[in-house]
Design a protein around this motif. Structure first.
Motif, PDB file in Angstrom:
ATOM      1  N   PHE A 111       2.860   0.202  -6.515  1.00  0.00           N
ATOM      2  CA  PHE A 111       2.966  -0.375  -5.173  1.00  0.00           C
ATOM      3  C   PHE A 111       4.364  -0.947  -4.916  1.00  0.00           C
ATOM      4  O   PHE A 111       4.570  -1.697  -3.968  1.00  0.00           O
ATOM      5  CB  PHE A 111       1.928  -1.486  -4.981  1.00  0.00           C
ATOM      6  N   TYR A 163       0.865  -1.195   0.000  1.00  0.00           N
ATOM      7  CA  TYR A 163       0.000   0.000   0.000  1.00  0.00           C
ATOM      8  C   TYR A 163       0.895   1.237   0.000  1.00  0.00           C
ATOM      9  O   TYR A 163       1.906   1.287   0.706  1.00  0.00           O
ATOM     10  CB  TYR A 163      -0.901  -0.043   1.241  1.00  0.00           C
ATOM     11  N   ASN A 202      -3.976  -5.347   0.052  1.00  0.00           N
ATOM     12  CA  ASN A 202      -4.133  -4.380  -1.031  1.00  0.00           C
ATOM     13  C   ASN A 202      -2.761  -4.250  -1.684  1.00  0.00           C
ATOM     14  O   ASN A 202      -1.792  -3.933  -0.977  1.00  0.00           O
ATOM     15  CB  ASN A 202      -4.573  -3.031  -0.442  1.00  0.00           C
TER      16      ASN A 202
END
Ligand code: PMP
Ligand code: GLN
Length: 380
Positions: free
Chosen positions: A348, A120, A169
């Motif tokens: 990311f 993230y 995520n």
């Protein structure tokens, strides 16, 4: 005027870039993670009543006591762990803030923090602004699992923290009990602190049980566990969350929190203290969002994208091999020409590693998902 940047290599977050591009090109936004369906009417009415009933002034700096008590009750039911609501829970303005505050509470210059990539996007800047060093470890293809042997090799006397995130995520990977046991072995007899980002706690699919750190009192002793009401109640714009930790760590966390935010939105905490008693609202969430994932997955079969299965979160990743474009270039082209915004997964990775993967947010109305994927069918 000369200003020495504290984050010289940081630009604008990819979420803002892609959402702005989506607005500019009138594209369906499957990029930034937020639902496009309505939140509970009842919860909105409870906020409204709280405001009308005069709950509009500062509340206790650690959060409304009743909300913290009810959170402790919820945790005991869900994870069979007793939390002291006075000393172990602090309400924060969102999960991101809780993560930043936890890092700022413990990190000293030169400390090392183990971070798994893709990560993230706030994690690494949050580590660096505190003068610490991210130690990057790539999650393993194809299921984005943690390579625990590599973690063992990278631990040394400077390792201050390990950051985990499940459901994850951007990949939707989830940690298993085996992962938790590996983690336990690695941190035993060390001073390593765990930061567990569990904002997608209830967004977990396929009958998998969420391996919250809250299930493991021995690990909670050395952990900060971060949550977001925004994700649980479809109100990401509320920016309200909470952090749970040991008494000792929470005492330090609050020293930082009290001079940064001090206290969070009062009427929403009053409303949540009431609404949190509705267990169905969070227990049904996994199935509700899984239906959206399955619906989206089915639609995506008609496109040239290849599925990387998600088991939790708002997201599913898809790889592509029909073009040599980078993931950033194709994400921009899809937004401009095909009117669908996504997030390139290279964002990311600290070094922008491009595995040609895009992240799609499926927490949307079925109509929105249909409209988006119809456009992708004509993709060349
Ligand atoms: N962690 C992860 C993994 C996220 O995806 C998000 C996005 N919402 C957050 C933390 C932050 O949550 P909040 O909006 O409550 O700050
Ligand atoms: N967590 C959301 C996502 O991953 C967005 C949060 C943000 O915009 N910073 O899309």
């Amino acid at each position: 005027m000369h200003l020495q940047s504290k984050l010289p290599n940081v630009g604008t977050t990819i979420f803002t870039i892609m959402s702005s591009l989506a607005v500019e090109h009138n594209a369906v936004n499957l990029g930034q993670g937020f639902p496009d369906f309505l939140m509970s009417d009842e919860l909105i009415s409870l906020v409204n009543s709280a405001m009308k009933n005069g709950f509009n002034q500062y509340i206790h700096m650690n959060g409304l006591p009743l909300l913290r008590e009810r959170l402790a009750e919820k945790i005991e039911k869900l994870y069979q762990t007793k939390i002291n609501s006075e000393t172990q829970i602090t309400v924060t303005p969102g999960g991101t803030y809780a993560i930043y505050t936890a890092l700022t509470t413990v990190l000293q210059k030169g400390d090392e923090v183990i971070v798994f990539e893709p990560a993230y996007d706030s994690y690494i800047p949050n580590i660096e602004i505190n003068g610490a060093k991210p130690i990057l470890i790539s999650l393993q293809h194809p299921n984005y699992s943690i390579p625990w042997d590599e973690v063992k090799q990278k631990i040394n006397s400077k390792t201050r923290m390990i950051m985990i995130n499940s459901p994850h995520n951007p990949t939707g990977a989830v940690l298993s009990e085996h992962d938790i046991n590996e983690l336990r072995k690695i941190v035993a007899d060390t001073n390593i602190i765990i930061l567990s980002d569990e904002v997608y706690e209830h967004l977990i699919f396929d009958n998998i049980q969420h391996q919250s750190i809250l299930r493991y009192p021995d690990l909670l002793e050395r952990s900060f566990v971060c949550f977001s009401f925004g994700k649980t109640y479809h109100c990401t714009g509320w920016k309200l969350g909470y952090c749970i930790s040991s008494v000792e760590l929470m005492k330090e966390f609050r020293k930082v929190h009290q001079f940064n935010c001090f206290t969070c939105d009062t009427p929403k905490q009053v409303a949540l203290a009431e609404y949190i008693q509705n267990e169905e609202a969070y227990l049904s969430l996994g199935n509700f969002i899984q239906q959206k994932r399955d619906f989206f997955r089915e639609l995506m079969k008609a496109t040239p994208f290849k599925l990387i299965p998600s088991h939790g979160s708002y997201f599913e990743c898809y790889s592509y091999d029909f073009t040599d474009e980078t993931d950033k270039d194709i994400a921009i082209r899809l937004t401009k020409e095909y009117k669908i915004a996504t997030i390139p997964v290279s964002a990311f990775y600290k070094d922008g590693i491009d595995n040609k993967v895009l992240r799609f947010c499926f927490a949307k109305k079925e109509d929105t998902l249909k409209k988006a994927v119809e456009k992708l069918m004509h993709l060349k």
